[in-house]
Design an enzyme around this catalytic site. Structure first.
Site, PDB file in Angstrom:
ATOM      1  N   LEU A  88      33.381  42.953  42.508  1.00 32.14           N
ATOM      2  CA  LEU A  88      32.715  42.340  41.358  1.00 32.14           C
ATOM      3  C   LEU A  88      33.715  41.729  40.386  1.00 32.14           C
ATOM      4  O   LEU A  88      33.585  41.847  39.168  1.00 32.14           O
ATOM      5  CB  LEU A  88      31.831  43.367  40.622  1.00 32.14           C
ATOM      6  CG  LEU A  88      30.693  43.977  41.447  1.00 32.14           C
ATOM      7  CD1 LEU A  88      29.938  45.015  40.625  1.00 32.14           C
ATOM      8  CD2 LEU A  88      29.729  42.906  41.937  1.00 32.14           C
ATOM      9  N   CYS A  89      34.745  41.074  40.944  1.00 32.26           N
ATOM     10  CA  CYS A  89      35.750  40.422  40.089  1.00 32.26           C
ATOM     11  C   CYS A  89      35.999  38.990  40.556  1.00 32.26           C
ATOM     12  O   CYS A  89      37.136  38.504  40.533  1.00 32.26           O
ATOM     13  CB  CYS A  89      37.050  41.223  40.068  1.00 32.26           C
ATOM     14  SG  CYS A  89      37.693  41.703  41.676  1.00 32.26           S
ATOM     15  N   GLY A  90      34.941  38.326  41.001  1.00 26.37           N
ATOM     16  CA  GLY A  90      35.035  36.921  41.348  1.00 26.37           C
ATOM     17  C   GLY A  90      35.995  36.670  42.509  1.00 26.37           C
ATOM     18  O   GLY A  90      36.029  37.405  43.490  1.00 26.37           O
TER      19      GLY A  90
END
Length: 297
Positions: A88-90
């Site tokens: 969930l950090c691109g």
């Protein structure tokens, strides 16, 4: 017309997801500020060590240290890849892994060169397993606040291997922190050290009021250099871990902000659909009541 009850269920789900993404955005923001402070301090420390080495070069003549010497025959290379433990950090991990794999392919294409791959972060470990690559070392203890003691232990091993001739080059693939609005995946060579004495020219350093200050090194420049150069390497390696940590939090903060904004748009669209479905349902109910009353007459 969509069923109003189904829209209500979906609306609740989106609102719950929005709460999660908004919370994660706030957590990442708080962690980013702490990690940024540490990364900024580490950058200043690393830069100051370079200035000290430059002064030592001027005071002691030619700089000579084993960690600064280019090997005559580059026979063994280690690539250290810094990724995150969580998602969930691109595109944070994707950018680093692309750079790392490009360097790995480059080294493998050279005949007679041994390669060790070391990976920090569960995401990188999973990716390497998917690619059929078996890392020689893996690390999962690094989070948003890397401990210097953990990095120091890794750095000591690299120094020993380099001095013993078992390591000729150390490349680190990580997300470099340039500013809060710019981070870029890079592959930097940390061993042998280079550029420590850049800017060596005048031993006398200017003060704030323009006066020159001449440094006196005790016991002598060579003994100080023997302590400063390994410390400079450790500081650079530690800064790589700090840069990776702060870049991860920025990437997560941006990704969660985008997810929250998308959830807001979906909530607005679903609310409109629900209102239209409810109005249609009420209209149908009124029509049935009127039709039933007319049939009784």
């Amino acid at each position: 017309m969509a069923n109003a009850r189904a829209i209500v269920k979906r609306l609740k789900s989106v609102k719950n997801i929005r709460k999660i993404t908004r919370t994660m955005e706030l957590i990442a923001t708080a962690r980013f500020k702490k990690a940024q402070d540490r990364a900024t301090e580490a950058a200043a420390y690393t830069r100051k060590i370079g200035e000290v080495v430059a002064d030592l070069a001027e005071a002691g003549g030619e700089i000579s240290h084993p960690l600064l010497k280019e090997p005559e025959n580059e026979a063994h290379v280690t690539v250290l890849v810094l990724t995150s433990n969580r998602g969930l950090c691109g595109g944070f991990n994707a950018g680093v892994l692309r750079k790392a794999m490009a360097r790995i392919r480059e080294v493998r294409a050279r005949a007679g060169v041994g390669l060790d791959i070391e990976v920090s972060g569960k995401r990188g470990i999973s990716y390497m397993k998917f690619q059929g690559v078996t890392p020689s070392e893996t690390f999962t203890q690094f989070e948003d606040q890397p401990a210097y003691a953990d990095v120091d232990a890794i750095a000591d091993r690299y120094v020993r291997e380099f001095l013993n001739g078992n390591l000729d080059r150390l490349d680190v693939a990580y997300q470099k922190f340039v500013s809060s609005g710019r981070q870029e995946p890079v592959v930097e060579t940390l061993l042998p050290l280079s550029g420590l004495a850049e800017g060596a020219g005048d031993q006398a350093a200017p003060t704030a009021d323009g006066r020159q200050v001449n440094y006196e090194f005790l016991p002598n420049p060579k003994d100080i250099l023997d302590e400063i150069v390994p410390a400079a390497f450790k500081a650079r390696l530690f800064k790589c871990f700090l840069d990776s940590a702060v870049s991860e939090q920025i990437a997560r903060m941006v990704a969660m902000k985008g997810a929250t904004e998308s959830a807001d748009e979906m909530i607005g669209d679903l609310s409109q659909k629900y209102n239209r479905a409810r109005q249609a349902q009420i209209t149908n109910e009124l029509a049935e009541v009127i039709g039933g009353a007319a049939a009784l007459e």
